[in-house]
Design an enzyme around this catalytic site. Sequence first.
Site, mmCIF file in Angstrom:
data_model
loop_
_atom_site.group_PDB
_atom_site.id
_atom_site.type_symbol
_atom_site.label_atom_id
_atom_site.label_comp_id
_atom_site.label_asym_id
_atom_site.label_seq_id
_atom_site.Cartn_x
_atom_site.Cartn_y
_atom_site.Cartn_z
ATOM 1 N N GLY A 148 -71.987 -41.563 1.186
ATOM 2 C CA GLY A 148 -71.602 -40.405 0.408
ATOM 3 C C GLY A 148 -70.431 -39.637 0.988
ATOM 4 N N CYS A 149 -70.443 -38.329 0.767
ATOM 5 C CA CYS A 149 -69.302 -37.481 1.093
ATOM 6 C C CYS A 149 -69.042 -37.361 2.591
ATOM 7 C CB CYS A 149 -69.513 -36.090 0.490
ATOM 8 S SG CYS A 149 -69.625 -36.085 -1.313
ATOM 9 N N GLN A 150 -70.032 -37.659 3.424
ATOM 10 C CA GLN A 150 -69.848 -37.502 4.862
ATOM 11 C C GLN A 150 -69.306 -38.765 5.535
ATOM 12 O OE1 GLN A 150 -73.869 -36.631 6.020
ATOM 13 N NE2 GLN A 150 -74.575 -38.721 5.695
ATOM 14 N N HIS A 278 -65.836 -30.255 3.998
ATOM 15 C CA HIS A 278 -65.765 -31.043 2.769
ATOM 16 C C HIS A 278 -66.054 -30.152 1.560
ATOM 17 C CE1 HIS A 278 -66.460 -34.053 -0.273
ATOM 18 N NE2 HIS A 278 -67.663 -33.542 -0.484
ATOM 19 N N PHE A 338 -71.319 -33.262 4.211
ATOM 20 C CA PHE A 338 -72.736 -33.427 3.918
ATOM 21 C C PHE A 338 -72.947 -34.656 3.049
ATOM 22 C CE2 PHE A 338 -71.444 -28.984 4.093
ATOM 23 C CZ PHE A 338 -72.110 -28.584 5.240
#
Length: 352
Positions: A148-150, A278, A338
């Site tokens: 994901g975003c991390q 982020h 996260f």
Amino acid sequence: MTQVFLNRIATATPAHQVHGAFSAFAMAQALGRDRAAFARMASRAGIASRHSVLTPSEPEGSGTTCGFYRQGGAFPTTRARMRRWEDEAPGLADAALERLGLRDEGPGITHIIVATCTGFVAPGMDRHIITRFGLPLSVERTTVGFMGCQAAINALKLAWHTVRSQPEARVLVVCLELCTLHLQGTTALEQLLCFLLFADGCATALVSAEATGLRLDGFSSVVIPEAHEQITWRIGDAGFDMTLSGMVPFTLAHALPDLAPRMLAGRAVSSVDLWAVHPGGRSILDAVAHGLDLPGDALETSRGVLSDHGNMSSATVLFVLERMMRAGRRGRGCALAFGPGLSAEAMRFEAA
């Protein structure tokens, strides 16, 4: 111990600006009072533009979006979405890598780390880059998938460990996400909000022991207990199904005060000059600012990237860092992102 540096970053986005088209499409899917709620959230999203590999339909709100999604019709299968990813991803990666200067650097690259959670194919992006830019056939390859975003911070962490153990290493990091290929046909408000947030982008970086750019001082990982279902990402028959609970900002705001000492290796929040957070959404940034009690302008760069590009999953935090580097920002920094779990990844750095 060898010091490690993020030498430079280059980014690219597709040509098509789709924020208005995607927002209108999602608004048309909303039911009853949800339509007013969606409009209210859209006005507060803090996003002015987003880009996609898909060409927006005209006129906005016509019932189709990019010829890929159709109001009231079946949305594309996972197979169709992956075929589109395979067609579109190489060109976007090439654009970012050209800006990074990889055509000259290619023969000296020893390791390549590719992060993505939106497209999977084998042979993958690493094989394309080797051929296109003349990387050694002996280059060591790693894929960071579905984090994901991390994932960018996980990829940079792998690069950091590599250079610390092999000081001569020159590590290429590529984060490439085509989030707009995974929008879902639904009337659920939380799912429709994905039409409002997500976008496509690619960020590339070079990590080595060469003392230029950002010095990477350390990393921290934290899993937030009892929140594992607040962000999920599962493969379905019609694309990848994401759950992004409205509870995430609340959870982060309450957890971050206790997590900060671990993420910052005992340093005080006030000792951090640069926050590269982020921008998962305006509410995420507000929650971080509240939870860490940050000054009003601390997340200005993250908010600027959100406004200009939306949420490009793993690539986004590198867009924030690139903007800081280009502006000549100086001082002690922390990058924070996260992902599913709910989990947080932090990277401590020094911009000197």
